[in-house]
Design a protein around this motif. Structure first.
Motif: not given
Length: 211
Positions: A101-104, A191-207
């Motif tokens: 889910q984090m990746f997606r 929402r849970i992660l955004a509340d702690q400052g972890i928000r989506p990036q403009a571009k996926n950087t996993w790889f």
């Protein structure tokens, strides 16, 4: 043989088989690649994570089975993505699902099983970690409670977990916690992660090699 609700027909050649409980089946690595080609990403990643974590096969064996597939084979790209996401450090289906889910969601890629220490020694390992944020998937097994456990045992376990979290926070970390019902709903996890400052990036950087 035709496909049915229980049996799915494949046209790919099977050159190696093994016998399990009297049944002739494909080797585990091949089976996991076929699963990755045909099923949802989080199911494929969870199955492969489990196999690697319990040393039932290796990432190299998965990659080898993938390379045996011709470029035009249906689902090959899906299988490649699943193999790229697999991680032997994942310790539960809930952690695997959360990571997919984090990746997606295009969230920053987390570190896994992050060791946390303080002046008293080892505090423990957090499922996920980013800079100054720790993430925990809360499954029943984490608390070591069986159905019908003595309420006093439950109280001790919960108190121990509270003290652990207090020590983690005292190191300057924020904590994000979620359960299965959150992990299956991307918007809730976001929402849970955004509340702690972890928000989506403009571009996926996993790889891309970018943390």
């Amino acid at each position: 043989m035709r496909s049915s609700g229980l049996i799915r027909r494949h046209d790919l050649e099977v050159t190696v088989t093994t016998v399990v409980a009297g049944l002739t089946v494909t080797p585990l690595a091949r089976t996991l690649i076929d699963l990755a080609r045909t099923e949802d990403l989080h199911d494929a990643v969870a199955a492969a994570d489990h196999a690697l974590h319990h040393q039932q096969c290796t990432w190299g064996e998965l990659l080898n089975e993938l390379t045996l597939l011709e470029p035009g084979v249906p689902g090959r790209a899906r299988a490649q993505l699943a193999i790229d996401l697999v991680d032997s450090r994942s310790m539960s289906v809930g952690e695997s699902l959360s990571r997919v889910q984090m990746f997606r969601l295009n969230l920053p890629r987390p570190r896994l099983q992050v060791r946390v220490e303080d002046s008293d020694g080892l505090v423990g390992y957090c499922d996920f970690g980013w800079e100054e944020v720790m993430g925990e998937f809360d499954g029943r097994k984490k608390y070591g409670l069986a159905e019908g456990a003595d309420p006093r045992d439950a109280e001790r376990v919960l108190w121990r977990e509270k003290r652990r979290e207090d020590r983690i926070r005292a190191r300057g970390n924020r904590m994000a916690r979620w359960v299965w019902a959150d992990a299956v709903q991307p918007s809730r996890m976001a929402r849970i992660l955004a509340d702690q400052g972890i928000r989506p990036q403009a571009k996926n950087t996993w790889f891309s090699g970018v943390a």
